[in-house]
Design a protein around this motif. Structure first.
Motif, PDB file in Angstrom:
ATOM      1  N   GLY A 476     -62.931  48.533 -24.113  1.00 17.17           N
ATOM      2  CA  GLY A 476     -63.464  48.548 -25.469  1.00 17.17           C
ATOM      3  C   GLY A 476     -64.053  49.914 -25.759  1.00 17.17           C
ATOM      4  O   GLY A 476     -64.491  50.622 -24.837  1.00 17.17           O
ATOM      5  N   HIS A 477     -64.050  50.302 -27.019  1.00 18.13           N
ATOM      6  CA  HIS A 477     -64.625  51.601 -27.357  1.00 18.13           C
ATOM      7  C   HIS A 477     -65.279  51.532 -28.726  1.00 18.13           C
ATOM      8  O   HIS A 477     -64.738  50.950 -29.676  1.00 18.13           O
ATOM      9  N   GLU A 478     -66.470  52.138 -28.801  1.00 16.21           N
ATOM     10  CA  GLU A 478     -67.236  52.175 -30.045  1.00 16.21           C
ATOM     11  C   GLU A 478     -67.649  53.612 -30.316  1.00 16.21           C
ATOM     12  O   GLU A 478     -68.270  54.253 -29.463  1.00 16.21           O
ATOM     13  N   TYR A 479     -67.296  54.120 -31.469  1.00 18.96           N
ATOM     14  CA  TYR A 479     -67.705  55.459 -31.869  1.00 18.96           C
ATOM     15  C   TYR A 479     -69.140  55.425 -32.406  1.00 18.96           C
ATOM     16  O   TYR A 479     -69.548  54.464 -33.034  1.00 18.96           O
ATOM     17  N   ALA A 480     -69.882  56.517 -32.138  1.00 18.18           N
ATOM     18  CA  ALA A 480     -71.279  56.633 -32.580  1.00 18.18           C
ATOM     19  C   ALA A 480     -72.096  55.440 -32.114  1.00 18.18           C
ATOM     20  O   ALA A 480     -72.911  54.885 -32.853  1.00 18.18           O
ATOM     21  N   SER A 481     -71.850  55.034 -30.876  1.00 19.10           N
ATOM     22  CA  SER A 481     -72.529  53.862 -30.336  1.00 19.10           C
ATOM     23  C   SER A 481     -74.042  54.045 -30.357  1.00 19.10           C
ATOM     24  O   SER A 481     -74.565  55.104 -30.016  1.00 19.10           O
ATOM     25  N   GLY A 482     -74.748  52.993 -30.754  1.00 14.71           N
ATOM     26  CA  GLY A 482     -76.197  53.032 -30.797  1.00 14.71           C
ATOM     27  C   GLY A 482     -76.780  53.651 -32.045  1.00 14.71           C
ATOM     28  O   GLY A 482     -77.999  53.825 -32.148  1.00 14.71           O
ATOM     29  N   THR A 483     -75.943  54.002 -33.010  1.00 13.63           N
ATOM     30  CA  THR A 483     -76.405  54.595 -34.264  1.00 13.63           C
ATOM     31  C   THR A 483     -76.037  53.671 -35.424  1.00 13.63           C
ATOM     32  O   THR A 483     -75.206  52.757 -35.279  1.00 13.63           O
ATOM     33  N   PRO A 484     -76.639  53.906 -36.590  1.00 12.20           N
ATOM     34  CA  PRO A 484     -76.259  53.082 -37.760  1.00 12.20           C
ATOM     35  C   PRO A 484     -74.801  53.253 -38.169  1.00 12.20           C
ATOM     36  O   PRO A 484     -74.286  52.455 -38.955  1.00 12.20           O
ATOM     37  N   TRP A 485     -74.138  54.307 -37.661  1.00 10.88           N
ATOM     38  CA  TRP A 485     -72.752  54.587 -38.041  1.00 10.88           C
ATOM     39  C   TRP A 485     -71.759  54.103 -36.985  1.00 10.88           C
ATOM     40  O   TRP A 485     -70.608  54.489 -36.988  1.00 10.88           O
ATOM     41  N   ALA A 486     -72.218  53.265 -36.072  1.00 16.28           N
ATOM     42  CA  ALA A 486     -71.354  52.773 -35.000  1.00 16.28           C
ATOM     43  C   ALA A 486     -70.133  52.060 -35.579  1.00 16.28           C
ATOM     44  O   ALA A 486     -70.227  51.294 -36.547  1.00 16.28           O
ATOM     45  N   LYS A 487     -68.977  52.337 -34.964  1.00 14.72           N
ATOM     46  CA  LYS A 487     -67.730  51.727 -35.433  1.00 14.72           C
ATOM     47  C   LYS A 487     -66.881  51.358 -34.227  1.00 14.72           C
ATOM     48  O   LYS A 487     -66.580  52.197 -33.389  1.00 14.72           O
ATOM     49  N   THR A 488     -66.503  50.104 -34.142  1.00 15.08           N
ATOM     50  CA  THR A 488     -65.712  49.616 -33.019  1.00 15.08           C
ATOM     51  C   THR A 488     -64.244  49.936 -33.251  1.00 15.08           C
ATOM     52  O   THR A 488     -63.671  49.579 -34.280  1.00 15.08           O
ATOM     53  N   ALA A 489     -63.634  50.619 -32.269  1.00 17.99           N
ATOM     54  CA  ALA A 489     -62.218  50.986 -32.375  1.00 17.99           C
ATOM     55  C   ALA A 489     -61.337  50.079 -31.523  1.00 17.99           C
ATOM     56  O   ALA A 489     -60.203  49.789 -31.900  1.00 17.99           O
ATOM     57  N   LEU A 490     -61.841  49.635 -30.355  1.00 14.76           N
ATOM     58  CA  LEU A 490     -61.070  48.778 -29.456  1.00 14.76           C
ATOM     59  C   LEU A 490     -61.976  47.679 -28.913  1.00 14.76           C
ATOM     60  O   LEU A 490     -63.174  47.896 -28.689  1.00 14.76           O
ATOM     61  N   ARG A 491     -61.358  46.500 -28.646  1.00 17.42           N
ATOM     62  CA  ARG A 491     -62.110  45.391 -28.080  1.00 17.42           C
ATOM     63  C   ARG A 491     -61.254  44.677 -27.037  1.00 17.42           C
ATOM     64  O   ARG A 491     -60.158  44.201 -27.337  1.00 17.42           O
ATOM     65  N   ASP A 492     -61.750  44.633 -25.787  1.00 15.62           N
ATOM     66  CA  ASP A 492     -61.179  43.807 -24.716  1.00 15.62           C
ATOM     67  C   ASP A 492     -59.657  43.986 -24.584  1.00 15.62           C
ATOM     68  O   ASP A 492     -58.888  43.017 -24.630  1.00 15.62           O
ATOM     69  N   VAL A 493     -59.241  45.231 -24.411  1.00 12.71           N
ATOM     70  CA  VAL A 493     -57.816  45.538 -24.244  1.00 12.71           C
ATOM     71  C   VAL A 493     -57.492  45.555 -22.749  1.00 12.71           C
ATOM     72  O   VAL A 493     -58.096  46.316 -21.990  1.00 12.71           O
ATOM     73  N   SER A 494     -56.532  44.733 -22.345  1.00 13.52           N
ATOM     74  CA  SER A 494     -56.151  44.647 -20.933  1.00 13.52           C
ATOM     75  C   SER A 494     -54.629  44.609 -20.821  1.00 13.52           C
ATOM     76  O   SER A 494     -53.976  43.785 -21.469  1.00 13.52           O
ATOM     77  N   PHE A 495     -54.069  45.492 -20.020  1.00 14.36           N
ATOM     78  CA  PHE A 495     -52.654  45.458 -19.679  1.00 14.36           C
ATOM     79  C   PHE A 495     -52.412  46.444 -18.547  1.00 14.36           C
ATOM     80  O   PHE A 495     -53.261  47.287 -18.228  1.00 14.36           O
ATOM     81  N   ALA A 496     -51.241  46.341 -17.929  1.00 14.68           N
ATOM     82  CA  ALA A 496     -50.869  47.234 -16.832  1.00 14.68           C
ATOM     83  C   ALA A 496     -49.490  47.799 -17.105  1.00 14.68           C
ATOM     84  O   ALA A 496     -48.638  47.140 -17.721  1.00 14.68           O
ATOM     85  N   VAL A 497     -49.257  49.027 -16.664  1.00 12.72           N
ATOM     86  CA  VAL A 497     -47.967  49.689 -16.834  1.00 12.72           C
ATOM     87  C   VAL A 497     -47.508  50.177 -15.465  1.00 12.72           C
ATOM     88  O   VAL A 497     -48.201  50.977 -14.816  1.00 12.72           O
ATOM     89  N   ALA A 498     -46.358  49.696 -15.013  1.00 17.58           N
ATOM     90  CA  ALA A 498     -45.840  50.073 -13.700  1.00 17.58           C
ATOM     91  C   ALA A 498     -45.026  51.356 -13.788  1.00 17.58           C
ATOM     92  O   ALA A 498     -44.660  51.816 -14.881  1.00 17.58           O
ATOM     93  N   GLU A 499     -44.748  51.931 -12.652  1.00 15.34           N
ATOM     94  CA  GLU A 499     -43.944  53.156 -12.602  1.00 15.34           C
ATOM     95  C   GLU A 499     -42.567  52.903 -13.186  1.00 15.34           C
ATOM     96  O   GLU A 499     -41.894  51.919 -12.873  1.00 15.34           O
TER      97      GLU A 499
END
Length: 689
Positions: A476-499
């Protein structure tokens, strides 16, 4: 180069300009340049003061000030200096204020003298004058401010006593130390002369050092050719850009060995919608420059009046990178940026026409790519242009954004009684035009880029041999985390990529695709969860996952193609065999090796980036919109190359794209992002799991 309004984002040639505006007020482009350079100077100044032991950063402030002095009128330099000094003073106090003034003096002086072709003698003469002025100012201040004078002299005496004390500890220096102390004591009796001499000497030293260092930077800029620039020319008479007739018009960029636009005879009538197609490097953008007022190398371009680039009733240009076209912080402000005072504009009606109704008060920083591009069209229409040129404006937006833009462009010539020249690679966009002009060598115009529906998500990739190359767990990723301008870009993304896997990630503008790409490349650390490359945190092993950005030009840091590829791959640019091999791997001719980066088309730039990344042999390759700006043949060639590398060498490929034609073989696995969340794959019964 991209611009919403040419007069707002016009880029000056690196050397002295010949068509400099002589009016009494700043032009929109001058205001934009002064604002940007002032903000940069103020930021560097503040950092140099608030960060411990970072005083050396203040030297960088001379560079933007020098560029302003070199390329623009003195009033632009003064405007930037005033703005930067005020900002620096409010945040960093008098120290910041003085840093900006000193750097503006050194940088601006160097730029002005360099622009006027003068040399070191002029620098010395000017520094003496500046030293005398500075000396008089100091003397006047200390004459009035008696207590400050006493404090200053006490500090100077303490410094001298310290030096003398150290020197007196060494017998050979003791006589000289005593003589120096007596000289200083006598000089204080004539302190105005002492301070005047000090001011002149220090000003000369600072100025000469700044001249020596900064003039070399400006000298390098002088050698960069003026390419792909929108430059309003000095024009007299009424604005009337159409009809425009090109007769055997061709164009060759300075220093280039070949024409960028082959001799072309073409007429564009008033009220006509013309689609311009052609392969990468065929001259589409160069034709746009000629239609916008650039003089051809040979042949003629005839119009009934002035081009009026960016002026009311003249020529307006909209380009492909939406995020680099906006100057206003508010939507309504951006629509009217650069318009003459007193111009009446129905902002609400324009925004409604382009599908942005009710957004007048919206912050432009919160708009999606498609919304930004429609805002660019609205700002162009606010100039009531006789000719609007749209240069691949749909290549960087998602399918929904493309459909909206296409509906805006369709019928535009009837609604506004204007000429529309639309440069495109897409078949459906060319089909709505009155006429298609193909700039490729072949007269067959069937090889344009088609469209396809977005593929459905497939089951998330799982490793099928050994440990996965990429493993994301709960990212998960949040821009400007902890500020009034915080914006969530990703939430609970899970996957795997093999060779050897090929994965397509798609989603609308603002869905989080680019953020996910940066996390996989190790350029961004996720707020939550983990991203591993071969079992190790991605951000601790930069370079193992290579990434090609959306805007290829921002990733090209060297002046020439061979230097860029060698730098990205980590070998010497003199190794011509490896450079040619890297170029050949992405379908580029060896003759491009010594070409300047700014002489390449957008598609060629993208392939040069890939050449450097592939030559580095990364663990995995992430391609952010790799097909944007490529013609159909180039797209097929690139996809075939990547598919062969994936099958034959085990290269792991992750593609982020709005274009889906031909991706089936390269990317058998598809992931779909919606608002930062991975969509579930369909179940065997056709429902949703």
């Amino acid at each position: 180069m991209t611009a919403t309004r040419p007069e707002a984002l016009q880029q000056r040639p690196p050397g002295p300009t010949s068509s400099r505006q002589r009016g009494t007020s700043l032009t929109p482009v001058e205001m934009a340049q002064a604002s940007v350079m002032a903000a940069l100077s103020a930021a560097l100044t503040i950092l140099s003061i608030v960060i411990p032991f970072a005083g050396g950063l203040s030297l960088l402030v001379t560079v933007p000030m020098g560029l302003l002095g070199y390329r623009y009128r003195v009033r632009v330099l003064l405007a930037a200096t005033f703005a930067a000094s005020v900002i620096a003073f409010l945040i960093a106090g008098i120290s910041g204020f003085m840093v900006v003034l000193n750097c503006a003096y050194v940088g601006g002086l160097t730029g002005i003298i360099k622009r006027r072709g003068r040399g070191t003698p002029t620098v010395v003469a000017v520094s003496v004058v500046a030293g005398v002025i500075s000396g008089f100012f100091i003397i006047a201040a200390l004459t009035v401010l008696v207590r400050l004078r006493t404090l200053t002299f006490e500090a100077m005496t303490a410094n001298v006593d310290g030096v003398v004390s150290v020197m007196s500890r060494f017998e050979p220096f003791r006589p000289g130390a005593e003589d120096f102390k007596r000289f200083f004591t006598t000089a204080l009796d004539y302190w105005p002369l002492l301070l005047m001499g000090y001011a002149i000497l220090s000003m000369m030293i600072v100025t000469l050092v700044g001249w020596w260092a900064l003039s070399r930077v400006l000298q390098r800029l002088r050698g960069i050719p003026d390419v792909h620039k929108l430059e309003p020319s000095a024009e007299d008479g009424p604005v009337a850009p159409v009809p425009v007739r090109l007769a055997e018009a061709r164009f060759r960029y300075p220093g280039a060995a070949h024409d960028a636009l082959a001799p072309l005879t073409l007429t564009v009538e008033a009220g006509e919608h013309v689609a311009v197609t052609g392969a990468n490097g065929s001259g589409k953008t160069t034709l746009m420059l000629l239609l916008s007022g650039r003089e051809p190398t040979s042949g003629t371009v005839e119009r009934p009046g002035a081009v009026g680039l960016g002026r009311l009733g003249g020529t307006a240009v909209v380009m492909q990178h939406p995020e680099s076209q906006v100057l206003g912080t508010r939507v309504a402000d951006d629509v009217v940026w650069g318009l003459p005072p007193g111009t009446h504009t129905d902002i609400a009606a324009l925004l409604d026409e382009v599908g942005l109704a009710g957004m007048e008060e919206r912050d432009t920083g919160g708009l999606s790519g498609g919304e930004l591009q429609r805002l660019a069209v609205a700002a162009a229409l606010a100039r009531q242009p006789s000719m609007l040129i749209a240069d691949e404006i749909t290549s960087m937006v998602d399918q929904r954004g493309r459909e909206t833009l296409l509906s805006v462009l369709s019928g535009l010539t009837e609604r506004h009684r204007m000429t529309l020249v639309q440069i495109t690679h897409y078949t459906n966009e060319a089909d709505i035009a009155d006429r298609v002009v193909n700039l490729s060598d072949s007269q067959d115009n069937t090889d344009t880029v088609g469209s396809a529906a977005a593929p459905a998500p497939t089951i998330a990739t799982t490793p099928h041999r050994g440990a996965p190359v990429l493993q994301l767990d709960g990212v998960g990723h949040e821009y400007a985390s902890g500020t009034p301008w915080a914006k969530t870009a990703l939430r609970d993304v899970s996957f795997a990529v093999a060779e050897g896997d090929g994965v397509l990630i798609h989603g609308g503008n603002g869905s989080g695709k680019s953020t996910l790409a940066w996390i996989m490349a190790g350029l961004t650390t996720p707020t939550t969860g983990s991203c591993l490359v071969r079992g190790r945190p991605a951000h601790d092993h930069l370079g193992e996952v290579a990434i090609a950005f959306q805007a290829a030009r921002l990733q090209l840091m060297r002046a020439r193609v061979d230097s860029e590829i060698a730098s990205a791959a980590g070998f010497s640019p003199d190794d011509r065999v490896r450079v040619v091999s890297a170029l050949g791997a992405v379908g580029l001719d060896a003759s491009l090796a010594r070409r300047r980066i700014d002489q390449l088309s957008g598609g060629q730039m993208r392939r040069v980036v890939l050449a450097g990344l592939l030559a580095r042999k990364p663990q995995a390759l992430i391609l952010d919109e790799p097909l944007a700006g490529l013609d159909a043949a180039s797209q097929r060639g690139l996809l075939r190359l990547l598919a062969d590398l994936r099958h034959n060498t085990g290269l792991t490929v992750v593609v982020i794209s709005h274009d889906f034609v031909g991706l089936e073989e390269l990317c058998p696995t598809t992931l779909h992002l919606t608002d930062g969340v991975l969509a579930a794959a369909p179940t065997a019964a056709g429902g949703r799991s």
